[in-house]
Design a protein around this motif. Structure first.
Motif, short mmCIF file in Angstrom:
data_model
loop_
_atom_site.label_atom_id
_atom_site.label_comp_id
_atom_site.label_asym_id
_atom_site.label_seq_id
_atom_site.Cartn_x
_atom_site.Cartn_y
_atom_site.Cartn_z
N UNK A 1 6.00 2.80 11.13
CA UNK A 1 6.20 2.34 12.36
C UNK A 1 7.56 3.31 12.72
N UNK A 2 7.28 4.55 12.23
CA UNK A 2 8.23 5.41 12.85
C UNK A 2 7.73 6.47 13.86
N UNK A 3 8.20 6.51 14.93
CA UNK A 3 7.69 7.43 16.19
C UNK A 3 8.05 8.80 15.94
N UNK A 4 6.96 9.51 15.96
CA UNK A 4 7.27 11.15 16.05
C UNK A 4 6.68 11.61 17.52
N UNK B 1 6.07 -2.32 17.20
CA UNK B 1 7.28 -1.59 17.76
C UNK B 1 7.17 -0.27 16.82
N UNK B 2 8.24 0.49 17.13
CA UNK B 2 8.38 1.98 16.50
C UNK B 2 9.72 2.02 16.52
N UNK B 3 10.32 2.49 15.53
CA UNK B 3 11.70 3.14 15.35
C UNK B 3 11.56 4.52 16.10
N UNK B 4 12.61 4.86 16.88
CA UNK B 4 12.65 6.15 17.54
C UNK B 4 13.71 6.98 17.42
N UNK C 1 22.77 1.21 13.30
CA UNK C 1 21.92 0.50 14.56
C UNK C 1 20.65 1.69 14.69
N UNK C 2 19.66 0.76 15.06
CA UNK C 2 18.17 1.52 15.40
C UNK C 2 17.80 1.25 16.85
N UNK C 3 17.41 2.28 17.52
CA UNK C 3 16.65 2.21 18.89
C UNK C 3 15.09 1.88 18.65
N UNK C 4 14.73 1.04 19.25
CA UNK C 4 13.12 0.65 18.99
C UNK C 4 12.52 0.59 20.30
N UNK D 1 14.82 9.36 12.97
CA UNK D 1 14.38 8.84 11.79
C UNK D 1 14.24 9.71 10.55
N UNK D 2 15.15 9.76 9.64
CA UNK D 2 15.04 10.60 8.63
C UNK D 2 14.27 9.86 7.29
#
Length: 327
Positions: free
Chosen positions: A314-317, A106-109, A218-221, A284-285
């Motif tokens: 796992x951070x989306x860019x 997964x990725x945090x978006x 809250x995170x969107x993944x 995501x900062x």
């Protein structure tokens, strides 16, 4: 419960789904190439976004259909993401940590601003408990691996207690409420709108909410393959979430009127939950990555996660062309 048993149970919550997903995910995705499948819970901006229909209109121009699936909590939602039944979803802080520990792809978006009062440790209205220290030895209901799991750990720490000092009772929200109502547990750690409903309908008393203890982001993944293959779809989706969040923040009463019937809750309960939520989806900062890393490190130190995680992996860019010119 012994630490190694608890650790296996928590990580297995996601690992079983992932092992099944390894078999089914490719087949599921091959049949869903032009479909965005979104997982949502009974709260938040996704409920309104689903009702509004603007996302469907925008993505139709990109050749995509949108499908929605409701889940009772973040861990269950991320199970769905890993078996390939959804491509995108929203959860609290802790579920992605356990999912990553179990090998989730997964990725945090994006994330929402903090909402620490939107989760709490609740007590029955006639409970004799008056302090966190009095939770020692007590049965506490919570959704395993959810955002409130971290709140409970931090709250116990603030009172000088270990997690092993209490008796966790792992139940999804509906079952936890039933146990709470019949007195089978001494406390319930829960999030909105279940929290607001218990406060209004059961006169549940708040022992401690998240203020001063947790951010409750809250995170969107997204599933990594979907985000990498369809960055414009993800960018469009986050843009729509941001827009509706801005509208809710400026129009809480109108948002309440729309959300209440969708949730099947009274206006009083819904408004309380609406007001306590954070709005304004954003990238995501580094500060948010550090906060998530602290959560991961906390559960690693407690031996609830078997090895140290790197949240930054796992951070989306989004591609620069997408980030600069979103549709």
């Amino acid at each position: 419960m012994r630490t190694h048993t608890l650790r296996r149970g928590l990580v297995a919550l996601f690992a079983a789904a992932i092992s099944f997903g390894a078999i089914t995910q490719v087949h599921a995705q091959s049949k869903q190439d032009n479909v965005l499948r979104i997982g949502y819970q009974k709260y938040g901006t996704l409920v309104l976004l689903k009702a509004r229909g603007t996302l469907e209109t925008r993505l139709a121009d990109q050749g995509f259909e949108v499908r929605w699936t409701e889940f009772p909590g973040g861990p269950q939602l991320l199970e769905g993401l890993n078996v390939g039944s959804i491509d995108f979803g929203v959860t609290g802080e802790t579920p992605p940590v356990f999912a990553q520990a179990a090998g989730a792809d997964l990725l945090y978006v994006a994330h929402e601003p903090p909402a620490p009062s939107g989760e709490a440790i609740l007590l029955p209205k006639d409970s004799p408990i008056r302090s966190l220290a009095e939770l020692k030895g007590k049965k506490i209901a919570l959704n395993k691996g959810s955002n409130v799991h971290y709140l409970l750990v931090r709250a116990l720490e603030s009172a000088g207690l270990e997690y092993s000092d209490i008796q966790p009772v792992y139940l999804p929200p509906a079952d936890a409420r039933a146990a709470f109502e019949r007195g089978s547990v001494d406390a319930w750690v829960i999030w909105d709108p279940f929290q607001a409903a218990a406060e209004e309908q059961l006169q549940a008393r708040t022992l401690r909410d998240g203020q001063g203890l947790v951010s409750n982001h809250q995170f969107y993944l997204a599933a990594r393959p979907f985000a990498e293959n369809h960055p414009r779809v993800i960018t469009t989706l986050i843009d729509e979430i941001r827009d509706i969040g801005t509208w809710v923040e400026a129009n809480p009463d109108e948002a309440t009127a729309q959300v209440a019937p969708l949730l099947g809750l009274s206006s009083a309960i819904t408004r309380k939950a609406v007001i306590r939520q954070g709005y304004g989806a954003r990238p995501i900062t580094p500060a948010v990555v550090r906060a998530q890393q602290d959560i991961a490190d906390t559960f690693t130190a407690l031996r609830l996660i078997p090895k140290k995680l790197a949240i930054g992996d796992v951070i989306w860019t989004p591609p620069k062309t997408i980030a600069q010119h979103p549709e």
